[in-house]
Each structure stands twice: as structure tokens, then as C-alpha cells.
Motif scaffolding. Structure first.
Motif, PDB file in Angstrom:
ATOM      1  N   ALA A   1       7.836 -10.544  23.835  1.00 50.96           N
ATOM      2  CA  ALA A   1       9.269 -10.328  23.625  1.00 50.96           C
ATOM      3  C   ALA A   1      10.035 -11.616  23.379  1.00 50.96           C
ATOM      4  CB  ALA A   1       9.869  -9.599  24.836  1.00 50.96           C
ATOM      5  N   GLY A   2       9.344 -12.763  23.393  1.00 57.16           N
ATOM      6  CA  GLY A   2      10.058 -14.022  23.203  1.00 57.16           C
ATOM      7  C   GLY A   2      11.141 -14.196  24.254  1.00 57.16           C
ATOM      8  N   ASP A   3      12.281 -14.714  23.824  1.00 59.48           N
ATOM      9  CA  ASP A   3      13.401 -14.923  24.747  1.00 59.48           C
ATOM     10  C   ASP A   3      14.318 -13.720  24.831  1.00 59.48           C
ATOM     11  OD1 ASP A   3      12.643 -17.410  25.608  1.00 59.48           O
ATOM     12  OD2 ASP A   3      13.884 -18.516  24.181  1.00 59.48           O
ATOM     13  N   ALA A   4      13.962 -12.624  24.146  1.00 59.95           N
ATOM     14  CA  ALA A   4      14.819 -11.439  24.166  1.00 59.95           C
ATOM     15  C   ALA A   4      14.936 -10.839  25.556  1.00 59.95           C
ATOM     16  CB  ALA A   4      14.289 -10.397  23.184  1.00 59.95           C
ATOM     17  N   SER A   5      13.880 -10.989  26.358  1.00 56.63           N
ATOM     18  CA  SER A   5      13.885 -10.387  27.694  1.00 56.63           C
ATOM     19  C   SER A   5      14.133 -11.402  28.795  1.00 56.63           C
ATOM     20  CB  SER A   5      12.575  -9.634  27.949  1.00 56.63           C
ATOM     21  OG  SER A   5      11.466 -10.445  27.651  1.00 56.63           O
ATOM     22  N   GLY A   6      14.588 -12.609  28.439  1.00 54.00           N
ATOM     23  CA  GLY A   6      15.054 -13.555  29.435  1.00 54.00           C
ATOM     24  C   GLY A   6      13.975 -14.448  30.020  1.00 54.00           C
ATOM     25  N   VAL A   7      14.388 -15.211  31.032  1.00 52.85           N
ATOM     26  CA  VAL A   7      13.537 -16.188  31.713  1.00 52.85           C
ATOM     27  C   VAL A   7      13.277 -15.723  33.137  1.00 52.85           C
ATOM     28  CG1 VAL A   7      13.517 -18.505  32.743  1.00 52.85           C
ATOM     29  CG2 VAL A   7      14.242 -18.196  30.373  1.00 52.85           C
ATOM     30  N   LYS A   8      12.019 -15.739  33.531  1.00 54.74           N
ATOM     31  CA  LYS A   8      11.643 -15.422  34.911  1.00 54.74           C
ATOM     32  C   LYS A   8      10.535 -16.381  35.298  1.00 54.74           C
ATOM     33  CE  LYS A   8      10.117 -11.664  37.933  1.00 54.74           C
ATOM     34  NZ  LYS A   8       9.001 -12.410  38.558  1.00 54.74           N
ATOM     35  N   ILE A   9      10.835 -17.314  36.181  1.00 54.99           N
ATOM     36  CA  ILE A   9       9.886 -18.345  36.581  1.00 54.99           C
ATOM     37  C   ILE A   9       9.281 -17.968  37.938  1.00 54.99           C
ATOM     38  CG2 ILE A   9       9.535 -20.794  37.022  1.00 54.99           C
ATOM     39  CD1 ILE A   9      10.465 -20.268  34.180  1.00 54.99           C
ATOM     40  N   PRO A  10       7.989 -17.639  38.002  1.00 57.03           N
ATOM     41  CA  PRO A  10       7.367 -17.297  39.284  1.00 57.03           C
ATOM     42  C   PRO A  10       7.468 -18.472  40.262  1.00 57.03           C
ATOM     43  CG  PRO A  10       5.932 -16.737  37.437  1.00 57.03           C
ATOM     44  CD  PRO A  10       7.048 -17.559  36.886  1.00 57.03           C
ATOM     45  N   PRO A  11       7.588 -18.192  41.560  1.00 55.21           N
ATOM     46  CA  PRO A  11       7.543 -16.862  42.176  1.00 55.21           C
ATOM     47  C   PRO A  11       8.912 -16.200  42.310  1.00 55.21           C
ATOM     48  CG  PRO A  11       7.535 -18.533  43.887  1.00 55.21           C
ATOM     49  CD  PRO A  11       7.566 -19.276  42.576  1.00 55.21           C
ATOM     50  N   SER A  12       9.954 -16.787  41.722  1.00 52.90           N
ATOM     51  CA  SER A  12      11.295 -16.229  41.872  1.00 52.90           C
ATOM     52  C   SER A  12      11.408 -14.880  41.164  1.00 52.90           C
ATOM     53  CB  SER A  12      12.327 -17.192  41.281  1.00 52.90           C
ATOM     54  OG  SER A  12      13.617 -16.582  41.270  1.00 52.90           O
ATOM     55  N   PRO A  13      12.131 -13.922  41.774  1.00 52.82           N
ATOM     56  CA  PRO A  13      12.381 -12.641  41.108  1.00 52.82           C
ATOM     57  C   PRO A  13      13.584 -12.710  40.171  1.00 52.82           C
ATOM     58  CG  PRO A  13      13.302 -12.580  43.311  1.00 52.82           C
ATOM     59  CD  PRO A  13      12.629 -13.926  43.171  1.00 52.82           C
ATOM     60  N   PHE A  14      14.279 -13.856  40.154  1.00 54.16           N
ATOM     61  CA  PHE A  14      15.521 -13.970  39.388  1.00 54.16           C
ATOM     62  C   PHE A  14      15.246 -13.953  37.889  1.00 54.16           C
ATOM     63  CE2 PHE A  14      18.912 -16.630  37.436  1.00 54.16           C
ATOM     64  CZ  PHE A  14      19.983 -15.800  37.731  1.00 54.16           C
ATOM     65  N   LEU A  15      15.993 -13.132  37.177  1.00 54.91           N
ATOM     66  CA  LEU A  15      15.874 -13.030  35.723  1.00 54.91           C
ATOM     67  C   LEU A  15      17.146 -13.591  35.098  1.00 54.91           C
ATOM     68  CD1 LEU A  15      14.163 -11.897  33.333  1.00 54.91           C
ATOM     69  CD2 LEU A  15      15.525  -9.811  33.531  1.00 54.91           C
ATOM     70  N   ALA A  16      16.982 -14.606  34.240  1.00 55.55           N
ATOM     71  CA  ALA A  16      18.132 -15.269  33.635  1.00 55.55           C
ATOM     72  C   ALA A  16      18.127 -15.079  32.128  1.00 55.55           C
ATOM     73  CB  ALA A  16      18.119 -16.768  33.958  1.00 55.55           C
ATOM     74  N   PRO A  17      19.291 -14.783  31.541  1.00 59.22           N
ATOM     75  CA  PRO A  17      19.360 -14.768  30.085  1.00 59.22           C
ATOM     76  C   PRO A  17      19.303 -16.194  29.546  1.00 59.22           C
ATOM     77  CG  PRO A  17      21.542 -14.503  31.010  1.00 59.22           C
ATOM     78  CD  PRO A  17      20.583 -14.531  32.174  1.00 59.22           C
ATOM     79  N   VAL A  18      18.815 -16.350  28.319  1.00 56.04           N
ATOM     80  CA  VAL A  18      18.769 -17.662  27.672  1.00 56.04           C
ATOM     81  C   VAL A  18      19.777 -17.599  26.533  1.00 56.04           C
ATOM     82  CG1 VAL A  18      17.247 -19.428  26.747  1.00 56.04           C
ATOM     83  CG2 VAL A  18      16.297 -17.586  28.128  1.00 56.04           C
ATOM     84  N   SER A  19      20.859 -18.344  26.655  1.00 60.74           N
ATOM     85  CA  SER A  19      21.995 -18.142  25.757  1.00 60.74           C
ATOM     86  C   SER A  19      22.482 -19.437  25.111  1.00 60.74           C
ATOM     87  CB  SER A  19      23.156 -17.499  26.542  1.00 60.74           C
ATOM     88  OG  SER A  19      22.719 -16.363  27.242  1.00 60.74           O
ATOM     89  N   PRO A  20      21.612 -20.116  24.336  1.00 64.98           N
ATOM     90  CA  PRO A  20      22.043 -21.364  23.708  1.00 64.98           C
ATOM     91  C   PRO A  20      22.843 -21.101  22.439  1.00 64.98           C
ATOM     92  CG  PRO A  20      19.807 -20.885  23.057  1.00 64.98           C
ATOM     93  CD  PRO A  20      20.211 -19.792  24.012  1.00 64.98           C
ATOM     94  N   PRO A  21      23.662 -22.054  22.008  1.00 68.08           N
ATOM     95  CA  PRO A  21      24.293 -21.921  20.705  1.00 68.08           C
ATOM     96  C   PRO A  21      23.228 -22.042  19.612  1.00 68.08           C
ATOM     97  CG  PRO A  21      24.711 -24.107  21.632  1.00 68.08           C
ATOM     98  CD  PRO A  21      24.012 -23.298  22.702  1.00 68.08           C
ATOM     99  N   PRO A  22      23.450 -21.561  18.369  1.00 65.72           N
ATOM    100  CA  PRO A  22      24.781 -21.225  17.862  1.00 65.72           C
ATOM    101  C   PRO A  22      25.042 -19.746  17.618  1.00 65.72           C
ATOM    102  CG  PRO A  22      23.349 -21.781  16.051  1.00 65.72           C
ATOM    103  CD  PRO A  22      22.494 -21.806  17.290  1.00 65.72           C
ATOM    104  N   ASP A  23      24.080 -18.835  17.804  1.00 68.98           N
ATOM    105  CA  ASP A  23      24.329 -17.474  17.297  1.00 68.98           C
ATOM    106  C   ASP A  23      23.990 -16.372  18.301  1.00 68.98           C
ATOM    107  OD1 ASP A  23      21.627 -17.881  17.143  1.00 68.98           O
ATOM    108  OD2 ASP A  23      21.370 -17.092  15.117  1.00 68.98           O
ATOM    109  N   ILE A  24      24.414 -16.568  19.560  1.00 66.49           N
ATOM    110  CA  ILE A  24      24.291 -15.504  20.553  1.00 66.49           C
ATOM    111  C   ILE A  24      25.137 -14.309  20.112  1.00 66.49           C
ATOM    112  CG2 ILE A  24      24.858 -14.855  22.938  1.00 66.49           C
ATOM    113  CD1 ILE A  24      22.415 -16.630  22.700  1.00 66.49           C
ATOM    114  N   ASP A  25      24.558 -13.105  20.249  1.00 64.29           N
ATOM    115  CA  ASP A  25      25.257 -11.869  19.889  1.00 64.29           C
ATOM    116  C   ASP A  25      24.960 -10.850  20.983  1.00 64.29           C
ATOM    117  OD1 ASP A  25      26.020  -9.368  18.854  1.00 64.29           O
ATOM    118  OD2 ASP A  25      25.629  -9.987  16.790  1.00 64.29           O
ATOM    119  N   LEU A  26      25.918 -10.635  21.877  1.00 62.24           N
ATOM    120  CA  LEU A  26      25.665  -9.785  23.042  1.00 62.24           C
ATOM    121  C   LEU A  26      25.474  -8.321  22.657  1.00 62.24           C
ATOM    122  CD1 LEU A  26      28.082 -11.285  25.724  1.00 62.24           C
ATOM    123  CD2 LEU A  26      25.687 -11.818  25.287  1.00 62.24           C
TER     124      LEU A  26
END
Length: 257
Positions: free
Chosen positions: A144-169
Motif C-alpha cells: 500500500a506504500g504510504d497510503a496506509s500510513g506509518v506504523k513503527i513496531p512495537p508501537s500501535p500508533f498509526l500516523a499519516p504521512v503528509s508531506p508537501p506538495p500535493d496532499i489531498d484528503l
């Protein structure tokens, strides 16, 4: 923090390759499988951001037979990465340390992604980037690439990756629905690793995560007031019902298509 995925077989392939600064680590990992850069036949890119595709030109230089699969929007920026490099250098003062060499890819090495790449289903997944593509294998593995966000084990936290220039929510929301509608059995995340059974948190996991975050940000009396005013079990039930209805609606639309 950056993963590439090896598809073995008669024509070895990589899904994403990382930046040139990590090329030594990539070569060492390939060597563990008895492979070198020259043995690769395909490089399948989710998108052209430097942490995913920065080494593509250097690998193509070492392996002229390599076929590089990329979206139609992203392809020109691999052939001539000068604009991409200028943009990145404005963002990163330590560009060379982070990413290393950004070499052009020969135009003849490019294969524009359609709806099938090798044995993978391919489809556009914009939101993180307008040119982003995701891939689904027959065994339910989703790259899924970066479409499904960042999750670094062992943390359960899921973070969106939202760099410029063309984020489209709005596009990103449609992308997440498109991934969910394919019901993948696992997500192979570039950042970082394989997530099995990615349906979402259980009720117990949801409540625990909420309680842990609340404990970090409020004193015990305030935390107790929060959980009385808005119990986490109640929020879970409401959100689960919402997403169940959304899934049913998507399934109905697909059955009518």
C-alpha cells in the motif's frame, strides 16, 4: 525506517527500493537471498518520493536490463529528476546525507503502470501523492506504500504521512476505501514492516489505547471525568457501526457495478 519488499521467482522484483543512501543495506539483504542488483528484473514503485524510489536510477545504471514500473504521472520525474531534486533540496538541508545520489532512469527502462503489474493488481491510490499506486497479490498481500500510513513496531500508533506538495484528503479517503474494499489479509508497509489482519483495532485494543493516551495527558481525576463523559467502549461501538455501514454501502455499490 524504510522497507523494500522482495518478490522471488524466475524474475525477481522489488517493491520500492529506498534511497541511494540505503543502497548498501539493500544489497546486503539481497545477498542473503543469493541475489545482487544485477539479478533483479523488475522494480515496482508505489510512488517516486525519494525514500521509496531515490535509488532507482543508480540501480538501473548497475542493471540495464531492469524494468521499472511507475505511474504515468511519476515516470517523467524518474527520467529527469532535476525538478524533484530541486524541490527536495528546498525541504532538506541535509539532502545528500539523507538521500544520496539521485540519478536519472533511462526512458527505455520505464514501464507505465496499468491495472496489472506482474501478477499484482494495480490501482491508483492518491492522497499522500497524486501519482501514488498500490498493489495487491493473489494471496491477499497489499503493498500500500504510504497510503496506509506509518506504523513503527512495537508501537500501535498509526500516523499519516503528509508531506508537501500535493496532499489531498478527499482523495485519500477514497483511497482508504479502495484498499478496504479489497479486504487485504496483510499490509506491507514501507514504514515499517508487515501488518497482519489489518481490519482495525479490537474493542479492547481501542479502549487500552485511549486510556493510555489519556493517562499521559490528564491527571487521574480529570481522566476519570473524561471516561465518564465519553466512555471509550461507547465510542468504539459508534465508530464500529459507522464503518460497518460504510463497508456495506461499498459492497452494494460494487455488486451493482
Amino acid at each position: 525506517m524504510i522497507a523494500a519488499y522482495l518478490l522471488t521467482g524466475d524474475e525477481p522484483a522489488l517493491v520500492d527500493c529506498g534511497p541511494t543512501s540505503c543502497l548498501g543495506a539493500l544489497e546486503a539483504a539481497l545477498d542473503e537471498h543469493g541475489l545482487g542488483l544485477e539479478d533483479l528484473r523488475h522494480l515496482v514503485l508505489t510512488h517516486i518520493h525519494l525514500d521509496h524510489a531515490g535509488a532507482a536510477g543508480v540501480i538501473a545504471r548497475a542493471n540495464p536490463a531492469l524494468r521499472i514500473h511507475v505511474s504515468e504521472i511519476g515516470a517523467p520525474h524518474l527520467v529527469d529528476p532535476s525538478r524533484l531534486e530541486r524541490s527536495a533540496r528546498r525541504l532538506y538541508e541535509n539532502f545528500d546525507e539523507l538521500w544520496g545520489e539521485l540519478a536519472p532512469v533511462p526512458e527505455e527502462a520505464i514501464e507505465v503502470v496499468g491495472d496489472k503489474v506482474l501478477d499484482l493488481e494495480a490501482w491508483p491510490t492518491p492522497g499522500h501523492a497524486s501519482h501514488h499506486v498500490s498493489y495487491l497479490a493473489a494471496d491477499g498481500t497489499c503493498f500500500a506504500g504510504d497510503a496506509s500510513g506509518v506504523k513503527i513496531p512495537p508501537s500501535p500508533f498509526l500516523a499519516p504521512v503528509s508531506p508537501p506538495p500535493d496532499i489531498d484528503l478527499e482523495a485519500w479517503e477514497r483511497t482508504l476505501e479502495s484498499i478496504e474494499s479489497r479486504a487485504p489479509d496483510r499490509l506491507c508497509l514501507p514504514h515499517f514492516g508487515v501488518v497482519e489482519d489489518p481490519d482495525g483495532a479490537t474493542e479492547d485494543e481501542f479502549i487500552l489505547a485511549g486510556e493510555q493516551e489519556l493517562a499521559e495527558k490528564a491527571d487521574p481525576d480529570t481522566a476519570a471525568a473524561y471516561t465518564q463523559a465519553g466512555p471509550f467502549w461507547q465510542s468504539y461501538a459508534g465508530l464500529a457501526r459507522y464503518w460497518d455501514k460504510r463497508r456495506e454501502a461499498v459492497a452494494d455499490q460494487r455488486s451493482l457495478a
